[in-house]
Design an enzyme around this catalytic site. Structure first.
Site, mmCIF file in Angstrom:
data_model
loop_
_atom_site.group_PDB
_atom_site.id
_atom_site.type_symbol
_atom_site.label_atom_id
_atom_site.label_comp_id
_atom_site.label_asym_id
_atom_site.label_seq_id
_atom_site.Cartn_x
_atom_site.Cartn_y
_atom_site.Cartn_z
ATOM 1 N N ARG A 51 0.868 -1.181 0.000
ATOM 2 C CA ARG A 51 0.000 0.000 0.000
ATOM 3 C C ARG A 51 0.904 1.230 0.000
ATOM 4 O O ARG A 51 2.118 1.119 0.061
ATOM 5 C CB ARG A 51 -1.035 -0.006 1.134
ATOM 6 C CG ARG A 51 -0.734 -0.745 2.388
ATOM 7 C CD ARG A 51 0.362 -0.142 3.199
ATOM 8 N NE ARG A 51 0.124 1.274 3.404
ATOM 9 C CZ ARG A 51 1.062 2.151 3.650
ATOM 10 N NH1 ARG A 51 2.325 1.788 3.717
ATOM 11 N NH2 ARG A 51 0.786 3.415 3.839
ATOM 12 N N GLY A 52 0.272 2.411 -0.063
ATOM 13 C CA GLY A 52 1.060 3.635 -0.230
ATOM 14 C C GLY A 52 1.155 3.917 -1.725
ATOM 15 O O GLY A 52 1.459 3.004 -2.515
ATOM 16 N N ALA A 53 0.889 5.169 -2.113
ATOM 17 C CA ALA A 53 0.739 5.494 -3.534
ATOM 18 C C ALA A 53 1.926 5.034 -4.407
ATOM 19 O O ALA A 53 1.730 4.312 -5.393
ATOM 20 C CB ALA A 53 0.475 6.990 -3.682
ATOM 21 N N ARG A 88 -7.190 -0.359 -6.966
ATOM 22 C CA ARG A 88 -7.498 0.668 -5.944
ATOM 23 C C ARG A 88 -7.706 1.986 -6.696
ATOM 24 O O ARG A 88 -6.901 2.335 -7.569
ATOM 25 C CB ARG A 88 -6.364 0.802 -4.911
ATOM 26 C CG ARG A 88 -6.375 -0.331 -3.886
ATOM 27 C CD ARG A 88 -5.497 -0.030 -2.692
ATOM 28 N NE ARG A 88 -6.116 0.884 -1.751
ATOM 29 C CZ ARG A 88 -5.440 1.430 -0.724
ATOM 30 N NH1 ARG A 88 -4.148 1.176 -0.540
ATOM 31 N NH2 ARG A 88 -6.061 2.246 0.109
ATOM 32 N N GLN A 199 -2.126 2.398 9.995
ATOM 33 C CA GLN A 199 -0.837 2.430 9.284
ATOM 34 C C GLN A 199 0.213 3.227 10.049
ATOM 35 O O GLN A 199 1.404 2.960 9.922
ATOM 36 C CB GLN A 199 -0.996 3.052 7.882
ATOM 37 C CG GLN A 199 -1.765 2.217 6.892
ATOM 38 C CD GLN A 199 -3.222 2.616 6.835
ATOM 39 O OE1 GLN A 199 -3.819 2.987 7.862
ATOM 40 N NE2 GLN A 199 -3.814 2.551 5.674
ATOM 41 N N ASP A 240 -1.912 10.808 -1.962
ATOM 42 C CA ASP A 240 -2.232 9.803 -2.986
ATOM 43 C C ASP A 240 -2.527 10.436 -4.335
ATOM 44 O O ASP A 240 -2.483 9.766 -5.364
ATOM 45 C CB ASP A 240 -3.430 8.966 -2.540
ATOM 46 C CG ASP A 240 -2.992 8.023 -1.448
ATOM 47 O OD1 ASP A 240 -2.861 8.478 -0.293
ATOM 48 O OD2 ASP A 240 -2.717 6.854 -1.750
ATOM 49 N N ASN A 250 -5.369 12.705 0.568
ATOM 50 C CA ASN A 250 -4.533 11.778 1.355
ATOM 51 C C ASN A 250 -5.421 11.014 2.344
ATOM 52 O O ASN A 250 -6.636 11.225 2.417
ATOM 53 C CB ASN A 250 -3.425 12.552 2.086
ATOM 54 C CG ASN A 250 -2.387 11.629 2.701
ATOM 55 O OD1 ASN A 250 -1.909 10.703 2.043
ATOM 56 N ND2 ASN A 250 -2.024 11.853 3.950
ATOM 57 N N LYS A 251 -4.798 10.158 3.110
ATOM 58 C CA LYS A 251 -5.487 9.288 4.067
ATOM 59 C C LYS A 251 -6.525 10.040 4.901
ATOM 60 O O LYS A 251 -6.269 11.171 5.341
ATOM 61 C CB LYS A 251 -4.441 8.639 4.978
ATOM 62 C CG LYS A 251 -4.943 7.707 6.034
ATOM 63 C CD LYS A 251 -5.857 6.604 5.517
ATOM 64 C CE LYS A 251 -5.226 5.776 4.428
ATOM 65 N NZ LYS A 251 -6.202 4.946 3.694
#
Ligand code: MRU
Length: 356
Positions: A51-53, A88, A199, A240, A250-251
């Protein structure tokens, strides 16, 4: 970066297999997992083993490699590319990486296609590592300036994991932190737990511990009072998808942190490689915001007395819950963007000046 003293990147290719660190098991177990097919790559992105862009972009690039390896028929590769893009929706790096791979494979004949795909996927990873290192070198000056004024530990708040585990190496938000630590500047990181998947607690705190950087996990709602008390010198987060006008997706929870930072005059920085810029969408309302399974809220992983990972229900059985994974921070709340090319205003002019 290091895990138990050994240097790793988050993804690599070895003997026809793509290797990843399974992030669903961290911090309790360190497991290197094999991806043998494009289906495996799609699944790893969907269930967030990676995960993570930037890292999901790199995994999608290697997903194309695996597709080519399985069946170099054009129809199969195109279908795989579409499925990878859909795995995603929010991080633009995913589409960016797949488009870059497909452009390079266009009109290539069959006996060369695997070599070219492999070369491009590796280049995407090497470039991301370099870009993230540069983000660190550029962002270091911000931390250094605060330290030179304060002459004491610089307290930095971060949200989610925009660390090396979210990229190939270095991270985006954490890269300036690693550079400052290397230079001997004392830093302490407030790590937002980042519900529902944690996370921050599971990944950011874990990776900072491995690099011996002082950090404290806080519940997501704690940042506000810390800022009011003057215990946060700066915030730094990843993204992201950042629009060309400087709006940052973002998150979930990033926006609320930016509001608190604005109210308390705490500078709020966003660190990103250019692969995270969406030059097409003009209105943040058009960004596809991922809604994930509500079980990520109602159930939580933990370790039982035998050291095994178990999943527990923590909500009333009958309650409904809703799990939006990202939010949007308008550019007006972003102090500066930190990129591989330098630091700029979160605005059309700012980004255009750096990325002509
Ligand atoms: O849902 P995740 O864990 O993939 O979300 C990750 C983030 O929100 C990160 O901040 C973002 O991808 C930047 S990573 C350098």
């Amino acid at each position: 970066m290091k895990i138990q003293g050994k240097e790793y990147r988050t993804i690599w290719y070895e003997n026809k297999v793509v290797k990843i660190i399974d992030q669903t098991k961290l911090p309790h177990q360190f497991i290197i997992k094999d991806l043998n097919s494009v289906k495996d790559a799609i699944n790893a992105i969907k269930i967030m083993e990676v995960r993570g862009a930037p890292l999901i972009g790199a995994t999608a690039a290697y997903g194309i490699v695996l597709a080519v390896q399985e069946n170099n028929n054009k129809e199969f590769i195109n279908k795989s590319a579409d499925e990878l893009i859909k795995s995603r929706p929010t991080a633009i790096n995913l589409k960016w990486a797949v488009d870059r791979m497909m452009k390079n494979l266009l009109n290539v004949n069959n006996d060369l296609i695997l070599d070219i795909a492999l070369k491009e996927a590796k280049e995407i990873c090497d470039e991301d590592e370099k870009f993230c290192e540069n983000i660190g070198i550029n962002g270091l000056e911000i931390i250094e300036e605060i330290y030179n004024k304060k002459k004491n530990t610089v307290n930095i708040l971060t949200h989610c994991n925009a660390g090396w585990l979210a990229t190939i190496n270095w991270g985006t938000a954490t890269s300036p932190i690693y550079q400052a630590h290397k230079k001997g500047i004392p830093v302490h990181i407030w790590v937002d737990e980042t519900r529902p998947r944690n996370q921050g607690a599971n990944l950011t705190s874990y990776e900072l511990n491995e690099e011996e950087i002082p950090n404290t996990i806080i519940a997501d709602n704690t940042g506000g009072i810390l800022m009011q008390r003057g215990d946060v010198d700066m915030c730094i987060v990843g993204t992201d998808r950042t629009l060309s006008n400087g709006d940052v997706c973002n998150k979930i929870g990033t926006y609320l942190k930016a509001l608190a930072a604005h109210d308390n005059k705490v500078p709020f920085y966003v660190a990103l490689p250019s692969s995270t810029i969406d030059w097409n969408i003009k209105d943040a309302k058009e960004i596809p915001i991922e809604e994930r399974d509500s079980k990520e809220l109602s159930n939580i992983d933990g370790v039982n007395s035998r050291g095994e990972i178990e999943n527990f229900l923590i909500y009333p059985k009958k309650s409904k819950s809703m799990n939006l994974a990202f939010d949007i921070t308008p550019a007006k709340y972003v102090t500066k963007l930190i990129t591989e090319k330098g630091i700029c205003d979160a605005s059309t002019e700012g980004l255009k000046n750096l990325f002509k």
